[in-house]
Scaffold this motif. Structure first.
Motif, short mmCIF file in Angstrom:
data_model
loop_
_atom_site.label_atom_id
_atom_site.label_comp_id
_atom_site.label_asym_id
_atom_site.label_seq_id
_atom_site.Cartn_x
_atom_site.Cartn_y
_atom_site.Cartn_z
N ILE A 3 0.83 -1.20 0.00
CA ILE A 3 0.00 0.00 0.00
C ILE A 3 0.86 1.25 0.00
O ILE A 3 1.83 1.36 0.76
N LEU A 4 0.50 2.20 -0.86
CA LEU A 4 1.14 3.51 -0.89
C LEU A 4 0.26 4.51 -0.17
O LEU A 4 -0.92 4.66 -0.49
N ILE A 5 0.83 5.20 0.81
CA ILE A 5 0.11 6.24 1.57
C ILE A 5 0.61 7.60 1.07
O ILE A 5 1.79 7.91 1.20
N VAL A 6 -0.27 8.39 0.49
CA VAL A 6 0.08 9.74 0.05
C VAL A 6 -0.60 10.72 0.99
O VAL A 6 -1.79 11.01 0.85
N GLU A 7 0.13 11.22 1.95
CA GLU A 7 -0.42 12.01 3.05
C GLU A 7 0.64 12.98 3.55
O GLU A 7 1.76 12.57 3.87
N ASP A 8 0.31 14.28 3.62
CA ASP A 8 1.31 15.27 4.00
C ASP A 8 1.36 15.54 5.51
O ASP A 8 2.22 16.29 5.97
N GLU A 9 0.46 14.95 6.28
CA GLU A 9 0.52 15.08 7.74
C GLU A 9 1.40 13.95 8.29
O GLU A 9 0.97 12.79 8.31
N PRO A 10 2.62 14.25 8.73
CA PRO A 10 3.55 13.19 9.15
C PRO A 10 3.01 12.26 10.22
O PRO A 10 3.20 11.04 10.15
N ASP A 11 2.30 12.82 11.22
CA ASP A 11 1.79 11.98 12.30
C ASP A 11 0.76 10.97 11.79
O ASP A 11 0.78 9.79 12.16
N GLU A 26 2.34 -4.24 3.68
CA GLU A 26 3.57 -3.49 3.43
C GLU A 26 3.16 -2.07 3.04
O GLU A 26 2.26 -1.90 2.22
N ALA A 27 3.80 -1.05 3.62
CA ALA A 27 3.36 0.32 3.38
C ALA A 27 4.54 1.25 3.11
O ALA A 27 5.60 1.12 3.71
N MET A 28 4.33 2.19 2.18
CA MET A 28 5.29 3.24 1.89
C MET A 28 4.58 4.58 1.97
O MET A 28 3.36 4.66 1.75
N ILE A 29 5.33 5.65 2.26
CA ILE A 29 4.74 6.97 2.42
C ILE A 29 5.29 7.94 1.37
O ILE A 29 6.49 7.96 1.11
#
Length: 225
Positions: A3-11, A26-29
């Motif tokens: 899974i790819l997480i596209v999110e600009d809030e780091p927390d 499995e995840a990437m940011i």
């Protein structure tokens, strides 16, 4: 799932990554739209979690580019604070499969991911479904009525396919959410009604007989009348 997480809030991004990995994924940011597109073009992901308001291309633009430019066909789930019907419909029209309103409930996210993983058998359906002069070919993704080609969006096509597979049977709004959007609860919007109206304008408008009927208090049925 990868899974790819596209999110600009780091927390939030870290919370999602940690939770997904703890549940066997499995995840990437990616912290902006540009980075998200770059990662998606260089690696295969089973699903993308995409925030709408992000730097360097907003999420809706990224979603559209993923579909049209990169040919990404796996599920895209939008994460956003905007939950009105118009926002949901725009996201779906731009290529999203699902919509999660912030703050994200992690158990709900896992349920959505599990539901979307069941879609492969539906996508591999190569049958042709018909009612009267209406034909829908699952393999070619072509719809015709009276031999006229009807152009549908992906969501409109899936909705019509579901109605045709259940022709003559009343299906509720919840049935549609579960089987077309893989959502097992009421989203709190009238997105189902909006898409049924889209279909009516394309499938019924201009033809003598109507096929998509409302059963008050129960849902919809596809039949000749």
């Amino acid at each position: 799932m990868k899974i790819l997480i596209v999110e600009d809030e780091p927390d939030l991004a870290s919370f999602l990554k940690k939770g997904l990995e703890e549940n066997g994924h499995e995840a990437m940011i990616a912290y902006d739209g540009e980075m998200g597109l770059k990662l998606a073009s260089n690696a295969e992901f089973d699903c993308i979690l995409l925030d709408v308001i992000i730097p360097k291309f907003n999420g809706l633009d990224v979603c559209e580019k993923l579909r049209k430019d990169l040919g990404f066909t796996n599920p895209i789930l939008l994460l956003t604070a905007l939950g009105a019907t118009d926002d949901v419909v725009e996201g779906l029209n731009r290529g999203a499969d699902d919509y999660l309103v912030k703050p994200v409930k992690f158990r709900e996210l896992l349920a959505r991911l599990k539901a979307h993983s069941r879609r492969k058998s539906y996508q591999e359906d190569n049958e042709t479904y018909s009612l009267g002069d209406l034909r829908l070919d699952m393999k070619s993704k072509e719809v015709t009525r009276n031999e006229q080609v009807i152009k549908l969006t992906a969501k409109e096509f899936n909705l019509l396919a579901y109605l045709l597979k259940n022709k003559g049977r009343v299906v509720s709004r919840v049935d549609i959410l579960e089987n077309v959007w893989d959502i097992n609860f009421d989203m709190g919007t009238n997105v189902t009604d909006v898409y049924v109206n889209y279909l009516r304008n394309k499938v019924d408008k201009g033809f003598d007989s109507k096929m998509i009927h409302t059963v008050v208090g129960m849902g919809y049925v596809m039949k000749l009348e």
